[in-house]
Design an enzyme around this catalytic site. Structure first.
Site, PDB file in Angstrom:
ATOM      1  N   TYR A   1      41.949  19.109 -74.757  1.00 60.21           N
ATOM      2  CA  TYR A   1      42.093  20.134 -73.715  1.00 60.21           C
ATOM      3  C   TYR A   1      40.842  20.096 -72.849  1.00 60.21           C
ATOM      4  CZ  TYR A   1      44.151  24.664 -72.197  1.00 60.21           C
ATOM      5  OH  TYR A   1      44.764  25.694 -71.511  1.00 60.21           O
TER       6      TYR A   1
ATOM      7  N   ARG B   1      46.179  35.330 -69.674  1.00 58.42           N
ATOM      8  CA  ARG B   1      45.141  36.273 -70.124  1.00 58.42           C
ATOM      9  C   ARG B   1      44.219  36.572 -68.945  1.00 58.42           C
ATOM     10  NH1 ARG B   1      45.036  32.092 -73.649  1.00 58.42           N
ATOM     11  NH2 ARG B   1      43.082  31.383 -72.701  1.00 58.42           N
TER      12      ARG B   1
ATOM     13  N   ASP C   1      52.046  14.136 -70.719  1.00 59.16           N
ATOM     14  CA  ASP C   1      52.455  14.904 -71.889  1.00 59.16           C
ATOM     15  C   ASP C   1      53.468  15.956 -71.435  1.00 59.16           C
ATOM     16  OD1 ASP C   1      52.495  15.728 -74.523  1.00 59.16           O
ATOM     17  OD2 ASP C   1      50.839  17.131 -74.265  1.00 59.16           O
TER      18      ASP C   1
ATOM     19  N   LYS D   1      56.295  20.276 -77.154  1.00 56.74           N
ATOM     20  CA  LYS D   1      55.503  19.091 -76.820  1.00 56.74           C
ATOM     21  C   LYS D   1      55.975  17.826 -77.529  1.00 56.74           C
ATOM     22  CE  LYS D   1      51.870  20.904 -74.460  1.00 56.74           C
ATOM     23  NZ  LYS D   1      51.306  20.373 -73.213  1.00 56.74           N
TER      24      LYS D   1
ATOM     25  N   GLU E   1      47.426  13.339 -67.389  1.00 54.38           N
ATOM     26  CA  GLU E   1      46.369  13.103 -68.372  1.00 54.38           C
ATOM     27  C   GLU E   1      45.951  11.629 -68.373  1.00 54.38           C
ATOM     28  OE1 GLU E   1      46.788  14.670 -72.281  1.00 54.38           O
ATOM     29  OE2 GLU E   1      48.191  16.259 -71.697  1.00 54.38           O
TER      30      GLU E   1
ATOM     31  N   GLN F   1      57.195  26.905 -75.242  1.00 55.73           N
ATOM     32  CA  GLN F   1      55.812  26.926 -75.717  1.00 55.73           C
ATOM     33  C   GLN F   1      55.272  28.322 -76.049  1.00 55.73           C
ATOM     34  OE1 GLN F   1      53.229  24.603 -73.248  1.00 55.73           O
ATOM     35  NE2 GLN F   1      51.382  25.101 -74.397  1.00 55.73           N
TER      36      GLN F   1
ATOM     37  N   GLU G   1      52.323  16.842 -67.343  1.00 52.71           N
ATOM     38  CA  GLU G   1      50.880  17.045 -67.402  1.00 52.71           C
ATOM     39  C   GLU G   1      50.184  15.728 -67.084  1.00 52.71           C
ATOM     40  OE1 GLU G   1      50.437  20.781 -70.493  1.00 52.71           O
ATOM     41  OE2 GLU G   1      49.951  18.762 -71.226  1.00 52.71           O
TER      42      GLU G   1
ATOM     43  N   HIS H   1      42.130  23.309 -65.444  1.00 52.65           N
ATOM     44  CA  HIS H   1      43.462  23.575 -65.983  1.00 52.65           C
ATOM     45  C   HIS H   1      43.400  24.706 -67.004  1.00 52.65           C
ATOM     46  CE1 HIS H   1      47.450  22.885 -67.698  1.00 52.65           C
ATOM     47  NE2 HIS H   1      46.883  22.829 -68.893  1.00 52.65           N
TER      48      HIS H   1
ATOM     49  N   THR I   1      45.446  18.087 -69.694  1.00 55.03           N
ATOM     50  CA  THR I   1      45.726  18.090 -68.259  1.00 55.03           C
ATOM     51  C   THR I   1      44.438  18.109 -67.451  1.00 55.03           C
ATOM     52  OG1 THR I   1      47.715  19.356 -68.756  1.00 55.03           O
ATOM     53  CG2 THR I   1      47.046  19.220 -66.446  1.00 55.03           C
TER      54      THR I   1
END
Length: 441
Positions: free
Chosen positions: A140, A154, A243, A263, A211, A250, A209, A145, A370
């Site tokens: 990650y 959040r 991905d 995923k 990557e 999710q 995503e 991202h 990502t």
């Protein structure tokens, strides 16, 4: 592996004319490895090297005695139906074969006559995964991202406090990693809306995503961490990596253990592996604002701090079914540089992955997560580009996309360039979305 040598000379040209075109992803300064066979044939897959719009058939080149001595044995290993045996030989062997190929493919080479018969047009080839992927870990590392997605879910605490201390990752499913061009079936899963009880059905929020995938070359023994100063030498090369994600599956399933069906249905890699040595001219300093905490000692080394990051431009392109039927090409959705996107270097991922004693093996895949830039138009997923689907993208033909529709083809492209170096690329990483299967009875 980051030192420059004669293979990086920007003045080098090949007797393969297409490799000298300025827009070619595969000039002689690149020489990425992959696994291919002639399209429609029943022959075994075999290792090859991309040069311009051609592929060097390594097994044939060995048979024609293009290589001599120890390099011939290395080339034979690279010519197998997967690159694992070659990758296990280590940096000295990788570099020796790459140098031999560079010299054999240069304009004026004595090897031209023998090697010309070993070339296959890329347009006539089909590809397999470049390596047998035993294990896959997705990290990650994309801080923009992580911040944007965190803000969606959040708003008061978008970036969790551990993010700037530890490379976050989870172990994914290796069996469903597929090579570019493989159709992607829309997955089924549990989806929870406003009601307390979830429903089972096809995802309506299918996403991609952007990557990078880092392929492990040499591994380590169980219980023996890899020091950060040596971690980069354990990586063989880099692919493009998509991905695929089911965004409505999710959020229901990922607490408390992380992604599962959202995923594990498919991830796509590009067929060509650009070696870490080929990327040496495009190394960059670690991306870390001065106000952020310094990495803990096991993640910090002077060379990695100054040269551990990669400067690669990544793009996402979309061609809908309507565009394809009308003869229109793909449109670009985003473009971003990994220089500003990745918070952790590839070597830091290896050092952290093995800290607890985990044994990496040749062919293991580490996904970057990502990679989104800080500006509009640099987001590496539709989740970010459309604000969670609330602001669908308007395409030039009048269509709109909040998430991917059946028939959509998503294409990743990547390249590295800087002044004083020859531009090199990764080719394409693509997949077309197919309708979901029927629910099991």
């Amino acid at each position: 592996m980051s030192a420059l040598n004669e293979t990086h000379d920007p003045a080098l040209e090949s007797w393969v004319a297409s490799a000298n075109h300025a827009a070619s992803d595969f000039p002689i300064q690149n020489l990425p490895f992959g696994v291919f066979r002639r399209r429609g044939s029943r022959e075994d897959f075999r290792g090859g090297v991309a040069i311009g719009d051609r592929i060097v058939d390594l097994a044939m080149a060995v048979d024609r005695r293009v290589f001599t001595g120890d390099v011939a044995a290395v080339a034979r290993a690279a010519g197998r139906d997967a690159l694992n045996e070659f990758m296990a030989l280590g940096p000295a062997a990788w570099s020796a074969l790459r140098l031999a190929l560079s010299r054999a493919l240069r304009r004026g080479s004595d090897a031209q006559a023998a090697l010309e018969a070993c070339l296959v047009a890329q347009a006539d080839a089909e590809y397999a995964l470049p390596a047998r992927i035993g294990d896959y870990t997705d990290f990650y590392t994309g801080i923009h991202h992580a911040t944007t997605v965190g803000t969606l879910f959040r708003p008061d605490n978008p970036l969790l406090p551990n993010y700037k201390w530890v490379p976050i990752g989870y172990h994914g499913r290796a069996s469903s990693i597929v090579v570019s061009g493989t159709p992607i079936r829309r997955p089924l899963g549990q989806i929870k809306g406003a009601a307390d009880t979830p429903q089972v059905g096809a995802t309506q929020r299918l996403d991609y995503e952007v990557e990078l995938g880092f392929l492990v070359g040499t591994g380590n023994a169980l219980g023996k961490p890899i020091p950060i100063a040596r971690a980069g030498a354990h990586l063989f090369g880099v692919t493009l990596f998509n991905d695929w994600s089911a965004r409505d599956v999710q959020p229901w399933e990922y607490q408390p253990l992380g992604p599962f069906l959202s995923k594990n249905f498919a991830s796509t890699v590009s067929p060509w592996v650009v070696t870490m040595e080929a990327l040496a001219p495009f190394r960059a300093p670690l991306y870390r604002p001065a106000t952020d905490p310094a990495p803990l000692p096991y993640l910090d080394a002077p060379h990695d701090r100054e040269h551990g990051a990669l400067g690669i431009v990544l793009e996402a392109w979309l061609q809908t079914d309507a565009m394809r039927r009308a003869g229109r090409g793909a449109v670009r959705l985003s473009r971003a540089s990994t220089r500003e996107a990745a918070y952790w270097t590839p070597a830091q991922l290896v050092a952290h992955h093995t800290l607890g004693g985990c044994n990496l093996q040749p062919g293991d895949l580490l996904g970057s997560g990502t990679l989104s830039g800080p500006r509009p138009g640099e987001a590496g997923s539709l989740l970010e580009l459309t604000q969670g689907g609330k602001q669908p993208l308007r395409l030039p033909d009048g269509e709109a996309r909040g998430f991917l529709a059946d028939g959509d083809t998503l294409i990743l492209r990547g390249y590295a360039e800087r002044a004083g170096a020859r531009r090199i690329g990764f080719g394409e990483c693509s997949g077309t979305v197919m309708p979901a299967p029927s629910l099991p009875g």
